[in-house]
Design an enzyme around this catalytic site. Sequence first.
Site, PDB file in Angstrom:
ATOM      1  CB  VAL A 117      -0.995   0.024   1.176  1.00 15.93           C
ATOM      2  CG1 VAL A 117      -1.985  -1.128   1.077  1.00 15.93           C
ATOM      3  CG2 VAL A 117      -0.286   0.032   2.522  1.00 15.93           C
ATOM      4  CE1 TYR A 121      -1.183   0.635  14.411  1.00 19.67           C
ATOM      5  CE2 TYR A 121      -2.227   1.235  16.488  1.00 19.67           C
ATOM      6  CZ  TYR A 121      -2.167   0.443  15.359  1.00 19.67           C
ATOM      7  OH  TYR A 121      -3.105  -0.549  15.180  1.00 19.67           O
TER       8      TYR A 121
END
Length: 239
Positions: A54, A145
């Site tokens: 991705v 994250y």
Amino acid sequence: MTDTTDRIVLVTGGNRGIGRRVAEEFLRRGHRVAVTSRSGQGGPDGALTVRADVTDAASLDAAVGEVERELGDVGVLVANAGITRDRLVLRMTEDDFTAVVDTNLTGVFRTVKRVLKGQIRARWGRIILLSSVVGLYGSAGQVNYASAKAGLVGMARSLTREVGSRGITANVVAPGFIETDMTAELTDEQRARYLAAIPAGRFGSVEDVARVIAWLASDDAGYISGAVIPVDGGLGMGH
């Protein structure tokens, strides 16, 4: 629960963990399913597994093109692929930060953009983004994250405003601590500490997450968009 059992589903990172179980759940319900993996292998039986990274737009374009040729336009996208590089912020390098954001946020943008044209033509689509309780609750050592996962909320809500009139929904699922390879690596002390913070008194299962995602993709959830659905046993309490 009513559902249409002939839709084409793409799950990124569908070769293991939550993504694999999500793919299996859609297969069980009679959908045609494709999954991406970096190796192009490892998807569940019955799914079309395609090679994709991705972070590489050309790779992703080729993968979705293969899915379209083999199965048709993607009606349901489950953007699950992600990585972690956990470090306290003073020890986190710029590469640690940008690598996680490029995979977990920009990678989702690339994937959504690639499948959206087909959904607009069909005037129907389901975009389901895998965030985390961390994206809303915060977590020491996971600035990269948490930032990326929080960004998915803004993405889903902006997509809702852009394409909601075309029969397309965009929602976020935010799992908490789920029994995967990640939780298996925790020490007994860590497990006890995390469990004490979860009102349900247990870690979640991949089935807990997969069933919520399958429901969001169903006709029953057609009037829900821009929502954040926690699957965390009460840990986040709506944060």
